[in-house]
Motif scaffolding. Structure first.
Motif, short mmCIF file in Angstrom:
data_model
loop_
_atom_site.label_atom_id
_atom_site.label_comp_id
_atom_site.label_asym_id
_atom_site.label_seq_id
_atom_site.Cartn_x
_atom_site.Cartn_y
_atom_site.Cartn_z
N LYS A 71 -1.50 -19.37 -16.40
CA LYS A 71 -0.61 -19.54 -17.54
C LYS A 71 0.01 -20.93 -17.60
O LYS A 71 0.20 -21.48 -18.68
N LEU A 72 0.36 -21.48 -16.44
CA LEU A 72 1.09 -22.74 -16.41
C LEU A 72 0.82 -23.48 -15.10
O LEU A 72 0.74 -22.85 -14.04
N ILE A 73 0.68 -24.78 -15.21
CA ILE A 73 0.71 -25.65 -14.04
C ILE A 73 1.83 -26.66 -14.29
O ILE A 73 1.86 -27.30 -15.34
N GLU A 74 2.74 -26.76 -13.34
CA GLU A 74 3.83 -27.74 -13.44
C GLU A 74 3.66 -28.75 -12.32
O GLU A 74 3.63 -28.39 -11.15
N VAL A 75 3.51 -30.02 -12.71
CA VAL A 75 3.33 -31.10 -11.75
C VAL A 75 4.56 -31.98 -11.78
O VAL A 75 5.02 -32.39 -12.85
N THR A 76 5.10 -32.27 -10.59
CA THR A 76 6.27 -33.15 -10.48
C THR A 76 5.91 -34.29 -9.54
O THR A 76 5.43 -34.08 -8.43
N THR A 86 5.18 -32.89 -15.69
CA THR A 86 4.25 -32.51 -16.75
C THR A 86 3.92 -31.04 -16.58
O THR A 86 3.54 -30.62 -15.48
N GLN A 87 4.09 -30.30 -17.65
CA GLN A 87 3.77 -28.88 -17.66
C GLN A 87 2.55 -28.67 -18.54
O GLN A 87 2.53 -29.10 -19.69
N TYR A 88 1.54 -28.00 -17.98
CA TYR A 88 0.31 -27.69 -18.69
C TYR A 88 0.28 -26.18 -18.96
O TYR A 88 0.29 -25.39 -18.02
N TYR A 89 0.21 -25.80 -20.22
CA TYR A 89 0.21 -24.39 -20.61
C TYR A 89 -1.21 -23.97 -21.01
O TYR A 89 -1.90 -24.70 -21.74
N PHE A 90 -1.61 -22.77 -20.55
CA PHE A 90 -2.97 -22.30 -20.76
C PHE A 90 -2.98 -20.95 -21.47
O PHE A 90 -2.07 -20.13 -21.31
N ASP A 91 -4.05 -20.74 -22.21
CA ASP A 91 -4.36 -19.43 -22.80
C ASP A 91 -5.85 -19.20 -22.58
O ASP A 91 -6.67 -20.04 -22.99
N ASN A 92 -6.17 -18.11 -21.92
CA ASN A 92 -7.57 -17.83 -21.57
C ASN A 92 -8.21 -19.00 -20.83
O ASN A 92 -9.33 -19.40 -21.12
N TRP A 93 -7.46 -19.58 -19.89
CA TRP A 93 -7.91 -20.66 -19.02
C TRP A 93 -8.16 -21.96 -19.77
O TRP A 93 -8.73 -22.90 -19.22
N LEU A 95 -6.47 -25.24 -21.90
CA LEU A 95 -5.22 -25.96 -22.14
C LEU A 95 -4.87 -25.88 -23.62
O LEU A 95 -5.69 -26.19 -24.48
N ILE A 96 -3.63 -25.43 -23.90
CA ILE A 96 -3.18 -25.34 -25.30
C ILE A 96 -1.99 -26.26 -25.58
O ILE A 96 -1.76 -26.62 -26.73
N PHE A 97 -1.24 -26.62 -24.54
CA PHE A 97 -0.02 -27.40 -24.75
C PHE A 97 0.34 -28.12 -23.46
O PHE A 97 0.16 -27.58 -22.37
N ALA A 98 0.83 -29.34 -23.59
CA ALA A 98 1.36 -30.08 -22.44
C ALA A 98 2.72 -30.65 -22.84
O ALA A 98 2.88 -31.17 -23.94
N PHE A 99 3.67 -30.51 -21.94
CA PHE A 99 5.02 -31.02 -22.16
C PHE A 99 5.30 -32.00 -21.04
O PHE A 99 5.25 -31.65 -19.86
N ASP A 100 5.54 -33.26 -21.40
CA ASP A 100 5.71 -34.33 -20.43
C ASP A 100 7.12 -34.89 -20.51
O ASP A 100 7.59 -35.25 -21.59
N GLN A 101 7.79 -34.95 -19.36
CA GLN A 101 9.14 -35.52 -19.28
C GLN A 101 9.12 -36.65 -18.26
O GLN A 101 8.72 -36.47 -17.11
N ASP A 102 9.59 -37.81 -18.68
CA ASP A 102 9.66 -38.99 -17.82
C ASP A 102 11.13 -39.34 -17.62
O ASP A 102 11.81 -39.74 -18.57
N THR A 130 20.68 -41.02 -15.91
CA THR A 130 19.23 -40.90 -16.06
C THR A 130 18.89 -40.71 -17.53
O THR A 130 19.54 -39.94 -18.24
N THR A 131 17.87 -41.42 -17.99
CA THR A 131 17.37 -41.22 -19.35
C THR A 131 16.05 -40.44 -19.26
O THR A 131 15.30 -40.57 -18.29
N VAL A 132 15.79 -39.63 -20.27
CA VAL A 132 14.59 -38.80 -20.28
C VAL A 132 13.82 -39.05 -21.57
O VAL A 132 14.38 -39.03 -22.66
N LYS A 133 12.54 -39.28 -21.41
CA LYS A 133 11.62 -39.43 -22.54
C LYS A 133 10.68 -38.22 -22.52
O LYS A 133 10.14 -37.88 -21.47
N GLU A 134 10.51 -37.57 -23.67
CA GLU A 134 9.68 -36.36 -23.74
C GLU A 134 8.56 -36.53 -24.77
O GLU A 134 8.77 -37.11 -25.83
N ASP A 135 7.41 -36.03 -24.41
CA ASP A 135 6.26 -36.00 -25.32
C ASP A 135 5.68 -34.59 -25.29
O ASP A 135 5.65 -33.94 -24.23
#
Length: 182
Positions: A71-76, A86-93, A95-102, A130-135
């Motif tokens: 369902k999800l892989i979260e890499v820090t 970076t969070q990678y979201y999956f559906d049926n294995w 990739l459907i969405f990635a949320f990246d925070q710097d 701390t400042t955060v940039k999100e994509d």
């Protein structure tokens, strides 16, 4: 004249249909994202350390539902002057969405009063500064179709460098998935 009117009408309807299809896909991804976040605590997890991708190391955590569906892989990644998640979201294995925070720190994490004074600086590391940039990256059939930047604006995907970002995210998500299986 009638032919031109017919062509214009068909173009208008096809444009509306494509826009509705994209909106529908985005809504579907958002529903799946919310469902994953809601059930996160009930998922099985596996974790691995990452030492070769950042100066201070990092880790990756995979979340699987009871049927072992990823369902999800979260890499820090950690660094002296920031971290990235970076969070990678999956559906049926897939990739459907990635949320990246710097996260960008105001000073390196070891920059205390003593270090600041040694360096002729009057500012110390302060996590509150701390400042955060999100994509946000949306995928359909393994292709990036929408990238929303930190301001929520759509990034032009007709530029080759921007489509490479999507390909890089897919490659990294699957490389990390395979490392978590070991």
């Amino acid at each position: 004249m009638r032919t031109l009117t017919t062509i214009m009408t068909l173009l208008l309807f096809s444009t509306l249909t494509v826009a509705q299809s994209i909106d529908s896909t985005i809504n579907d991804i958002r529903v799946k994202y919310k469902n994953i976040r809601t059930h996160l605590a009930s998922y099985d997890t596996t974790m691995t350390a990452i030492w070769d991708e950042s100066t201070e190391g990092g880790h990756a955590i995979a979340y699987y539902d009871r049927s072992s569906d990823l369902k999800l892989i979260e890499v820090t990644w950690f660094g002296e002057t920031g971290k990235r998640i970076t969070q990678y979201y999956f559906d049926n294995w897939k990739l459907i969405f990635a949320f990246d925070q710097d996260f960008d720190y105001n000073r390196p994490i070891y920059w205390d009063e003593k270090k600041a004074k040694e360096m002729g600086d009057n500012e110390v590391f302060d996590p509150k500064k701390t400042t955060v940039k999100e994509d946000r990256y949306y995928f359909k059939n393994e292709k990036l179709f929408l990238w929303l930047d930190n301001d929520g604006k759509s990034v032009d995907l007709t530029l080759g460098t921007n489509t490479l970002v999507g390909q890089g995210l897919i490659a990294h998500a699957y490389k990390t998935r395979d490392e978590l299986k070991k």
